[in-house]
Scaffold this motif. Structure first.
Motif, PDB file in Angstrom:
ATOM      1  N   VAL A  64     -26.595  -0.713   6.956  1.00 44.38           N
ATOM      2  CA  VAL A  64     -27.322  -0.294   5.863  1.00 44.38           C
ATOM      3  C   VAL A  64     -28.634  -1.417   5.915  1.00 44.38           C
ATOM      4  N   ILE A  65     -29.973  -0.943   5.767  1.00 48.14           N
ATOM      5  CA  ILE A  65     -31.025  -1.839   5.991  1.00 48.14           C
ATOM      6  C   ILE A  65     -31.834  -1.833   4.546  1.00 48.14           C
ATOM      7  N   LEU A  66     -31.899  -2.990   4.133  1.00 50.45           N
ATOM      8  CA  LEU A  66     -32.460  -3.252   2.680  1.00 50.45           C
ATOM      9  C   LEU A  66     -33.609  -4.238   2.594  1.00 50.45           C
ATOM     10  N   GLU A  67     -34.545  -4.200   1.517  1.00 49.82           N
ATOM     11  CA  GLU A  67     -35.717  -4.982   1.467  1.00 49.82           C
ATOM     12  C   GLU A  67     -35.434  -5.657   0.144  1.00 49.82           C
ATOM     13  N   ASP A  68     -35.498  -7.078   0.021  1.00 45.77           N
ATOM     14  CA  ASP A  68     -35.472  -7.737  -1.210  1.00 45.77           C
ATOM     15  C   ASP A  68     -36.719  -7.928  -1.956  1.00 45.77           C
ATOM     16  N   LYS A  69     -36.679  -8.568  -2.978  1.00 44.27           N
ATOM     17  CA  LYS A  69     -38.133  -8.574  -3.548  1.00 44.27           C
ATOM     18  C   LYS A  69     -39.038  -9.517  -2.959  1.00 44.27           C
ATOM     19  N   GLU A  70     -38.690 -10.106  -2.198  1.00 44.77           N
ATOM     20  CA  GLU A  70     -39.817 -11.241  -1.421  1.00 44.77           C
ATOM     21  C   GLU A  70     -40.259 -10.586  -0.111  1.00 44.77           C
ATOM     22  N   GLY A  71     -39.528  -9.389   0.173  1.00 46.39           N
ATOM     23  CA  GLY A  71     -40.032  -8.698   1.457  1.00 46.39           C
ATOM     24  C   GLY A  71     -39.072  -8.868   2.592  1.00 46.39           C
ATOM     25  N   ILE A  72     -37.967  -9.661   2.335  1.00 41.54           N
ATOM     26  CA  ILE A  72     -37.114  -9.921   3.525  1.00 41.54           C
ATOM     27  C   ILE A  72     -35.965  -8.800   3.579  1.00 41.54           C
ATOM     28  N   ILE A  73     -35.626  -8.681   4.865  1.00 40.19           N
ATOM     29  CA  ILE A  73     -34.878  -7.313   5.306  1.00 40.19           C
ATOM     30  C   ILE A  73     -33.463  -7.891   5.321  1.00 40.19           C
ATOM     31  N   LYS A  74     -32.605  -7.250   4.282  1.00 35.32           N
ATOM     32  CA  LYS A  74     -31.127  -7.547   4.671  1.00 35.32           C
ATOM     33  C   LYS A  74     -30.384  -6.374   5.228  1.00 35.32           C
ATOM     34  N   GLU A  75     -29.418  -6.817   6.084  1.00 32.24           N
ATOM     35  CA  GLU A  75     -28.358  -6.019   6.590  1.00 32.24           C
ATOM     36  C   GLU A  75     -27.130  -5.874   6.185  1.00 32.24           C
ATOM     37  N   PHE A  76     -26.504  -5.054   5.822  1.00 27.76           N
ATOM     38  CA  PHE A  76     -25.015  -4.643   5.447  1.00 27.76           C
ATOM     39  C   PHE A  76     -24.383  -3.720   6.251  1.00 27.76           C
ATOM     40  N   SER A  77     -22.964  -3.777   6.672  1.00 29.13           N
ATOM     41  CA  SER A  77     -22.234  -2.758   7.396  1.00 29.13           C
ATOM     42  C   SER A  77     -21.791  -1.843   6.402  1.00 29.13           C
ATOM     43  N   VAL A  78     -21.756  -0.874   6.751  1.00 33.29           N
ATOM     44  CA  VAL A  78     -21.271   0.523   6.008  1.00 33.29           C
ATOM     45  C   VAL A  78     -19.707   0.106   5.554  1.00 33.29           C
ATOM     46  N   GLU A  79     -19.032  -0.559   6.464  1.00 32.00           N
ATOM     47  CA  GLU A  79     -17.629  -1.094   6.176  1.00 32.00           C
ATOM     48  C   GLU A  79     -17.643  -2.124   5.117  1.00 32.00           C
ATOM     49  N   GLU A  80     -18.496  -2.928   4.943  1.00 30.14           N
ATOM     50  CA  GLU A  80     -18.346  -3.922   4.146  1.00 30.14           C
ATOM     51  C   GLU A  80     -19.011  -3.466   2.644  1.00 30.14           C
ATOM     52  N   LEU A  81     -19.528  -2.141   2.571  1.00 26.94           N
ATOM     53  CA  LEU A  81     -19.972  -1.739   1.323  1.00 26.94           C
ATOM     54  C   LEU A  81     -19.010  -0.613   0.777  1.00 26.94           C
ATOM     55  N   LEU A  82     -18.240  -0.250   1.742  1.00 22.01           N
ATOM     56  CA  LEU A  82     -17.005   0.701   1.426  1.00 22.01           C
ATOM     57  C   LEU A  82     -15.793   0.236   2.225  1.00 22.01           C
ATOM     58  N   PRO A  83     -15.261  -0.899   1.961  1.00 15.10           N
ATOM     59  CA  PRO A  83     -13.996  -1.159   2.446  1.00 15.10           C
ATOM     60  C   PRO A  83     -12.834  -0.137   2.119  1.00 15.10           C
ATOM     61  N   LYS A  84     -12.012  -0.201   3.153  1.00 12.39           N
ATOM     62  CA  LYS A  84     -10.654   0.833   2.910  1.00 12.39           C
ATOM     63  C   LYS A  84     -11.229   2.116   2.344  1.00 12.39           C
ATOM     64  N   ALA A  85     -12.220   2.765   2.966  1.00 11.86           N
ATOM     65  CA  ALA A  85     -12.624   4.182   2.884  1.00 11.86           C
ATOM     66  C   ALA A  85     -11.566   5.146   3.312  1.00 11.86           C
ATOM     67  N   PHE A  86     -11.617   6.118   2.345  1.00  9.63           N
ATOM     68  CA  PHE A  86     -10.873   7.409   2.498  1.00  9.63           C
ATOM     69  C   PHE A  86     -11.492   8.083   3.673  1.00  9.63           C
ATOM     70  N   VAL A  87     -10.699   8.098   4.809  1.00  8.07           N
ATOM     71  CA  VAL A  87     -11.181   8.888   6.084  1.00  8.07           C
ATOM     72  C   VAL A  87      -9.923   9.693   6.514  1.00  8.07           C
ATOM     73  N   ARG A  88     -10.195  10.835   7.304  1.00 10.14           N
ATOM     74  CA  ARG A  88      -9.125  11.508   7.887  1.00 10.14           C
ATOM     75  C   ARG A  88      -9.244  11.466   9.430  1.00 10.14           C
TER      76      ARG A  88
END
Ligand code: THU
Length: 126
Positions: free
Chosen positions: A102-126
């Motif tokens: 997941v690619i986001l931009e902060d208020k200074e215009g700096i791009i930050k990256e987060f993994s889907v797994e870190e944003l939703l740990p232990k997700a329900f999957v089948r």
């Protein structure tokens, strides 16, 4: 596709946001496994509950065209700071963006990256 380029596509998509109730506009751009980019905006509804987030609009556009695996998604909003995806969108990412970023931009215009797994740990999957 560079992250900066993807953020710019998300900003372009945000221009089409239909947000007369919250006045909070969101744009997203997601890259499929084959490299195709799908963009989306939030689409509100007078019922409120029928509102669709920008991230799901973008992902569902891809899925509706046969792409079910995405590598990364850029998200921007009128908050002009890091706009993290809501819980429902994170669950949809767990389905179609396993191992994605997941690619986001902060208020200074700096791009930050987060993994889907870190944003939703232990997700329900089948
Ligand atoms: N929204 C999104 O489009 N994505 C998010 O990740 C958070 C919320 C939209 C839904 C609604 O139209 C507006 O932002 C205010 O919540």
């Amino acid at each position: 596709m560079e992250n900066r380029e993807l953020i710019n596509l998300a900003k372009q998509a945000m221009e089409n946001a239909y947000a007369p109730y919250s006045s909070f506009k969101v744009g997203a751009a997601v890259v499929g496994k084959k490299g195709t980019v799908y963009t989306g905006c939030n689409i509100e509804n007078v019922s409120y509950g029928a509102t669709n987030c920008a991230e799901r609009t973008a992902m569902f556009k891809g899925v509706s065209e046969g792409e079910i695996e995405f590598k990364k998604i850029a998200i921007v909003s009128t908050a002009q700071d890091l706009t993290f995806p809501c819980g429902i969108c994170r669950q949809v990412m767990a389905e179609f963006m396993r191992g994605g970023m997941v690619i986001l931009e902060d208020k200074e215009g700096i791009i930050k990256e987060f993994s889907v797994e870190e944003l939703l740990p232990k997700a329900f999957v089948r």
